[in-house]
Write a protein that holds these residues in place. Structure first.
Motif, PDB file in Angstrom:
ATOM      1  N   MET A 193     -19.421  60.302   2.587  1.00  0.00           N
ATOM      2  CA  MET A 193     -19.715  61.421   1.688  1.00  0.00           C
ATOM      3  C   MET A 193     -19.435  61.070   0.225  1.00  0.00           C
ATOM      4  N   GLY A 194     -19.244  59.781  -0.042  1.00  0.00           N
ATOM      5  CA  GLY A 194     -19.103  59.325  -1.424  1.00  0.00           C
ATOM      6  C   GLY A 194     -17.702  59.323  -1.982  1.00  0.00           C
ATOM      7  N   ILE A 209     -15.187  63.285  -9.702  1.00  0.00           N
ATOM      8  CA  ILE A 209     -14.029  62.597  -9.116  1.00  0.00           C
ATOM      9  C   ILE A 209     -13.987  62.956  -7.637  1.00  0.00           C
ATOM     10  N   LYS A 210     -14.151  61.967  -6.780  1.00  0.00           N
ATOM     11  CA  LYS A 210     -14.108  62.171  -5.331  1.00  0.00           C
ATOM     12  C   LYS A 210     -13.248  61.053  -4.746  1.00  0.00           C
ATOM     13  N   ALA A 211     -12.049  61.400  -4.300  1.00  0.00           N
ATOM     14  CA  ALA A 211     -11.139  60.362  -3.821  1.00  0.00           C
ATOM     15  C   ALA A 211     -10.222  60.910  -2.740  1.00  0.00           C
ATOM     16  N   GLU A 242      -4.266  62.837   1.201  1.00  0.00           N
ATOM     17  CA  GLU A 242      -4.649  63.752   0.123  1.00  0.00           C
ATOM     18  C   GLU A 242      -6.111  63.510  -0.242  1.00  0.00           C
ATOM     19  N   GLY A 243      -6.807  64.561  -0.589  1.00  0.00           N
ATOM     20  CA  GLY A 243      -8.178  64.426  -1.054  1.00  0.00           C
ATOM     21  C   GLY A 243      -8.442  65.366  -2.209  1.00  0.00           C
ATOM     22  N   VAL A 244      -9.211  64.894  -3.192  1.00  0.00           N
ATOM     23  CA  VAL A 244      -9.555  65.736  -4.340  1.00  0.00           C
ATOM     24  C   VAL A 244     -11.024  65.537  -4.701  1.00  0.00           C
ATOM     25  N   MET A 245     -11.595  66.593  -5.250  1.00  0.00           N
ATOM     26  CA  MET A 245     -12.941  66.503  -5.826  1.00  0.00           C
ATOM     27  C   MET A 245     -12.963  67.366  -7.076  1.00  0.00           C
ATOM     28  N   VAL A 246     -13.398  66.789  -8.188  1.00  0.00           N
ATOM     29  CA  VAL A 246     -13.449  67.501  -9.465  1.00  0.00           C
ATOM     30  C   VAL A 246     -14.825  67.306 -10.089  1.00  0.00           C
ATOM     31  N   PHE A 281     -16.849  73.233   3.292  1.00  0.00           N
ATOM     32  CA  PHE A 281     -17.900  72.360   3.801  1.00  0.00           C
ATOM     33  C   PHE A 281     -17.356  70.975   4.125  1.00  0.00           C
ATOM     34  N   PHE A 282     -16.620  70.376   3.199  1.00  0.00           N
ATOM     35  CA  PHE A 282     -16.132  69.016   3.413  1.00  0.00           C
ATOM     36  C   PHE A 282     -15.103  68.963   4.539  1.00  0.00           C
ATOM     37  N   MET A 283     -14.233  69.971   4.643  1.00  0.00           N
ATOM     38  CA  MET A 283     -13.223  69.956   5.695  1.00  0.00           C
ATOM     39  C   MET A 283     -13.851  70.165   7.080  1.00  0.00           C
TER      40      MET A 283
END
Length: 350
Positions: A124-125, A193-195, A219-223, A234-236
């Motif tokens: 998913m990038g 930011i996708k990490a 941990e996961g973040v998207m900004v 959606f992502f979870m």
């Protein structure tokens, strides 16, 4: 005023050059960027300036603040690199001529689950990042909107070291560094930011069937612009359905975490008891798996990101509990037991 800024930069460069450990570097950060720091004190002198001078000087002080923060972060990376090189140089040499053992081991169940999650998020990038297990108080708490002496710290009984650092109590400690690493690509190139950053965490827990003092999180973040709660869900949901190879029943409950607003607890129906209730889920039929929410504006600011322009979500997935659900492990303590009889039964089923 300009002379004071120039003198402050020279003083900072000198102290950073002489700094040889992370604890001293934290003291330098507080000295310059703390509430009573040198950079903050410059702003107090604006009262003696005209309105036009205030505008110009304020801009210069903000630029100075960003420059000081970047230099401290750069020095932090250098110190950690030196520590790693020192550890590597101290490692004994291996005899490559030794014949390999014919007895092959198996991957730990947490390793298997972590790799599966990484594969899903990579598709998913998302970038996969690593981070130190020993961090500063600023990384673990202050940068996450948890100032010193705040009651929220009582939620995590933390292991502190003699040098003022600590064993990270959650993978959220990497958030500030991730934002600073990718913020230029976000602002200048429009890349979100996708990490994700998996790792081992430590808390002084009273151990039982579902609590351990050493455990693994991811941990996961998207900004980006226009990120919402629906993006988080959606992502979870996508990740869980891929890991368990079936649709998983989940629920969101309101939850308090200082670094997100609003905050949620994402629970999954206990796969060990089928939702009937067992010791692993405290007889509730649900297992707390993923604290999550929308990233707090103050946390974005600490990472150098404008919360008026960007939003994001963050989650802390419990890899240890996820492994328990996937493989039917009833007692979390079995995963750290070192029992080959218990752990050797797991194989990569992908």
């Amino acid at each position: 005023m300009d002379e004071k800024i120039i003198d402050l930069k020279k003083e900072l460069d000198g102290e950073l050059s002489a700094c040889e450990n992370v604890a001293d570097l934290e003291n330098i950060r507080v000295k310059y960027l703390g509430k009573k720091g040198s950079v903050t004190d410059l702003l107090k002198e604006m009262k003696n300036l005209s309105n036009e001078e205030k505008k110009t000087f304020g801009q210069k002080v903000n630029e100075l603040k960003n420059e000081v923060s970047d230099k401290i972060t750069e020095r932090m990376n250098d110190l950690k690199k030196k520590e790693l090189e020192k550890e590597l140089n101290a490692m004994p040499e291996f005899d490559v001529s030794m014949p390999p053992s014919l007895d092959r081991g198996s991957y730990h169940p947490i390793t298997l689950v972590q790799r599966q999650c990484e594969a899903v998020f990579k598709s998913m990038g998302f970038a996969v990042e690593d981070y130190s297990e020993v961090v500063t108080d600023y990384e673990c708490f202050e940068a996450l909107n948890i100032p010193k002496h705040h009651p929220a710290r009582d939620m995590q009984d933390t292991y502190y070291l003699e040098n003022g650092q600590l064993l990270k109590s959650h993978t959220s400690a990497a958030q500030n560094a991730i934002y600073k690493k990718y913020k230029d690509a976000l602002v200048n190139e429009g890349k979100p930011i996708k990490a994700i950053f998996p790792g081992r965490c430590f808390r002084n827990e009273a151990t039982d069937a579902c609590h351990e003092n050493t455990f693994f999180q991811m941990e996961g973040v998207m900004v980006d612009k226009d990120i919402s709660i629906s993006s988080l869900i959606f992502f979870m949901k996508t990740m869980l359905s891929e890991v368990f190879k079936k649709d998983i029943k989940v629920r969101l409950r309101p939850g308090f975490f200082p670094f997100v607003e609003p905050g949620f607890e994402l629970d999954i129906s206990c796969l060990i008891c089928g939702g009937d209730g067992c010791p692993s889920c405290k007889h509730s039929g649900w297992l707390e798996l993923c604290p999550c929410g929308m990233i707090h504006p103050e946390v974005l600011k600490a990472g150098g990101i404008d919360p008026e322009e960007y939003t994001g979500f963050a989650f802390g997935l419990g890899l240890t509990r996820l492994a328990m659900m996937k493989y039917g492990v009833k007692d979390i303590r079995d995963l750290n037991s070192g029992s080959l009889k218990s752990l050797s039964q797991f194989t990569d089923d992908e």
